[in-house]
Design a protein around this motif. Sequence first.
Motif, PDB file in Angstrom:
ATOM      1  N   ALA A  47       0.854  -1.187   0.000  1.00 47.49           N
ATOM      2  CA  ALA A  47       0.000   0.000   0.000  1.00 47.49           C
ATOM      3  C   ALA A  47       0.888   1.234   0.000  1.00 47.49           C
ATOM      4  O   ALA A  47       2.046   1.186   0.414  1.00 47.49           O
ATOM      5  N   VAL A  67      -4.696   7.602  -0.791  1.00 45.84           N
ATOM      6  CA  VAL A  67      -4.358   6.268  -0.288  1.00 45.84           C
ATOM      7  C   VAL A  67      -4.567   5.272  -1.416  1.00 45.84           C
ATOM      8  O   VAL A  67      -5.546   5.369  -2.170  1.00 45.84           O
ATOM      9  N   ALA A 100      -4.230   0.941  -2.304  1.00 49.25           N
ATOM     10  CA  ALA A 100      -3.918  -0.455  -1.970  1.00 49.25           C
ATOM     11  C   ALA A 100      -3.375  -1.152  -3.209  1.00 49.25           C
ATOM     12  O   ALA A 100      -3.791  -0.862  -4.331  1.00 49.25           O
ATOM     13  N   THR A 120      -7.088  -1.152   2.185  1.00 49.20           N
ATOM     14  CA  THR A 120      -6.825  -0.048   3.104  1.00 49.20           C
ATOM     15  C   THR A 120      -8.158   0.529   3.566  1.00 49.20           C
ATOM     16  O   THR A 120      -9.209   0.256   2.981  1.00 49.20           O
ATOM     17  N   LYS A 121      -8.095   1.341   4.602  1.00 49.37           N
ATOM     18  CA  LYS A 121      -9.302   2.012   5.061  1.00 49.37           C
ATOM     19  C   LYS A 121      -9.700   3.104   4.080  1.00 49.37           C
ATOM     20  O   LYS A 121      -8.835   3.684   3.408  1.00 49.37           O
ATOM     21  N   ARG A 157      -3.847   4.587  11.609  1.00 56.13           N
ATOM     22  CA  ARG A 157      -3.234   3.791  10.547  1.00 56.13           C
ATOM     23  C   ARG A 157      -4.223   3.596   9.406  1.00 56.13           C
ATOM     24  O   ARG A 157      -5.427   3.443   9.625  1.00 56.13           O
ATOM     25  N   PHE A 158      -3.698   3.561   8.169  1.00 55.19           N
ATOM     26  CA  PHE A 158      -4.596   3.306   7.040  1.00 55.19           C
ATOM     27  C   PHE A 158      -4.612   1.830   6.660  1.00 55.19           C
ATOM     28  O   PHE A 158      -5.310   1.432   5.745  1.00 55.19           O
ATOM     29  N   MET A 159      -3.819   0.990   7.382  1.00 59.92           N
ATOM     30  CA  MET A 159      -3.885  -0.468   7.257  1.00 59.92           C
ATOM     31  C   MET A 159      -3.912  -1.054   8.661  1.00 59.92           C
ATOM     32  O   MET A 159      -3.219  -0.576   9.563  1.00 59.92           O
ATOM     33  N   PRO A 194       0.059  -3.580   9.337  1.00 60.54           N
ATOM     34  CA  PRO A 194       1.150  -3.152   8.449  1.00 60.54           C
ATOM     35  C   PRO A 194       2.443  -3.908   8.719  1.00 60.54           C
ATOM     36  O   PRO A 194       2.654  -4.454   9.811  1.00 60.54           O
TER      37      PRO A 194
END
Length: 729
Positions: free
Chosen positions: A230, A248, A250, A256-257, A296-298, A301
């Motif tokens: 990502a 963002v 993926a 990802t969010k 966090r966007f994952m 991670p």
Amino acid sequence: MAQAPGPEPKRLRDDIRSIAQLNMLHNLAAALNMLGDVEEIAAAITAELRTIIDYHNCRVYLLQPDRETLFPVAFRGELFTDYATESLPALVTKLGEGITGHVALTKTSLLTPDARQVEFSVTIPGTDDDLLESMLAVPMIAGDEVVGVIVLSKLGYAQFDEDDRRLLEVLASHASVAFQTARLLEAERREARVSAALLRLSQAMTSEHTVGEIFQHAIETVPTIVPCVAAAAYTRDEETGAFRAARVLAVGTHTTKPRSEIADIPKEIAEQFLFSETEPFVIPQEVAMQVPADLRFMDDPGAVLVTPLRWDADGFGAIVAVGEADGAPFDDDALSFAQGVADITSLALGNARRLSELERFHELVETLDAIFWEADAKDFRLTFVGGRADPVLGPDAGSWPSQGRAWGDHVHEADRDAARLAVRWARDEGRDTTLEYRVRTPSGENVWVRDLIHVVQRSRGPRQLRGLMVDITERKQAEQALQASERKYSEAFRREREAAQQLRALDDMKNTFLEAVSHDLRTPLTSILGSAITLERANMSLPPEDAVDLVRRIASNARKLERLLGDLLDLDRLQRGIVSPQRRPTEVGELIRRAVDETEDRNGHDLTVEVEPFVLSLDAPKVERIVENLVTNALRHTPPGAEVWVRAVPEDGGLLLMVEDDGTGIPPELREEIFEPFRQAPGSATGHSPGVGVGLSLVKRFAELHGGRAWVEDRPGGGASFRVYVPGG
């Protein structure tokens, strides 16, 4: 009564078994040399080795670029044994850790009937602590460097013997060469892929003027050159210092969010993980997991690669790439490639911001009834005059910049000196000011104008002056603003085209460098491999003198590889400024003669050394490299049998070194260029110019490291005279 078979039939069976194993081993070695991918080579070893040596588990480790981590690129365990549950994270080890790390550190094979009896052995997490297994571990070595380790295991006591060890050592020698060759090929492919991706990114950025689209191009480029699952782009709020996700992405099947669910990272938390604001850095997986989950966007991670972005004086952000959980770490190449993306992105963001500000400014000026002007802060030379200037300044005011007129020329002579003095004070103090002065119109009428002057500040001081004079024609001001916009857009596009041209030039230089490196790596590698295979197949039946000759060839070509890699590493260290001279009192004559004696000459040159004995404080290894590279350069680029002279004399408290030849000399237009990295004079005495073009660059940089210099001039009587002056300490 039947008698038990004697020792002779058993020996015969062993010989037949050994011959069969050798045949299969040679077939496997040949197959490895045909493969060009590291994972394919490792998979072939684990799959085919079973036909030669019976095992329950086989693991192939490669030493990573950090020279500490041993990463299993392939592992094979039988489903019916305890090995079937081994996982990749559990198998990763360090140099010197356990049996695998010990074999890599000592470069020595290990054969044990019972791994539990080895004092430095460790148990792989998830396996039985009291498991009885035999182990055979053999290092893969290329030259003096460890490439990796092949490890075999089998349940039971003493399941491997010395014959197995010898067979695996032979395979390891072939595998090390195959892995090294595959890595070189992969590096070439990766460099080409990265250059193409960066060029495409630069070309795409030239047409983008919005921050969002610029970030989107950047994070779409990152996964094509840096292995990750990502990527995201963050910007820092100038007022709060918080970081906000701008884009963002993926990669593949990873998720990802949504950006709307990613909370801003507060300043106090961001500062804990922002290890640098100028250079790329890696946040280890265990540290990344300490970031609060809502930031966090994952969710899960791996290691995180952060590359800072900076545009103009106050714009700051970062491109973030997330690695596979428990996967291989980001290497130095990944950091370098990410920096390339960041450089192009920062330039594009700066251009987009300036264009946006210019557009807003023009919109504002169009609504004002005033005369607008801009001038250089250094000499007050006008760069723009616009607005409703005709009634006050005359119909030719718009052409004042092209006429070279300065601000103040239009002020009435009675007020001119005081007005200029006030503007100089405002510039020097960095403060805005408002002036009232008279202007004589073209019709001869004196009018008063009110001039609001703004000093445009940059990080290195005032750069520009801007002013508004009242009573300007709105239409004229809009026309002049439009002209300024066209000029600035044209300049911005010109800079982008120049950046693209520079990237293409760098790409051409990269291709030339890769071709030279490929040639000069493959040639000695081919010779080493050929000599080694000849020695192996001869089975010690060669005459001693032939065997010694082959060993000498292997050693000679290995030294060539060592010199090539040493030159490249030294050039990199010098370019990064991490090398300083270590001066010691040195007998110069002895140092130079030793360097000349150790220089290889295959073409029978007439080499003369004239050196006065004297002592000077200098960095002996660096000066020795200067001598070696200059002599090697002269021997390479002159015909066989040509004369070469090496002279050194004390001069002005330092050393003047001269290496001269009676060859064709160096054309004047190339005398500066040949000292640049990866540059070579066209042609050579042999039709091919060996080397990658860093020898003379190192000569120049080592001389400059001492505070000296390097140059080339004509030798009286013909040929070239390379000279280096090194001041004493």
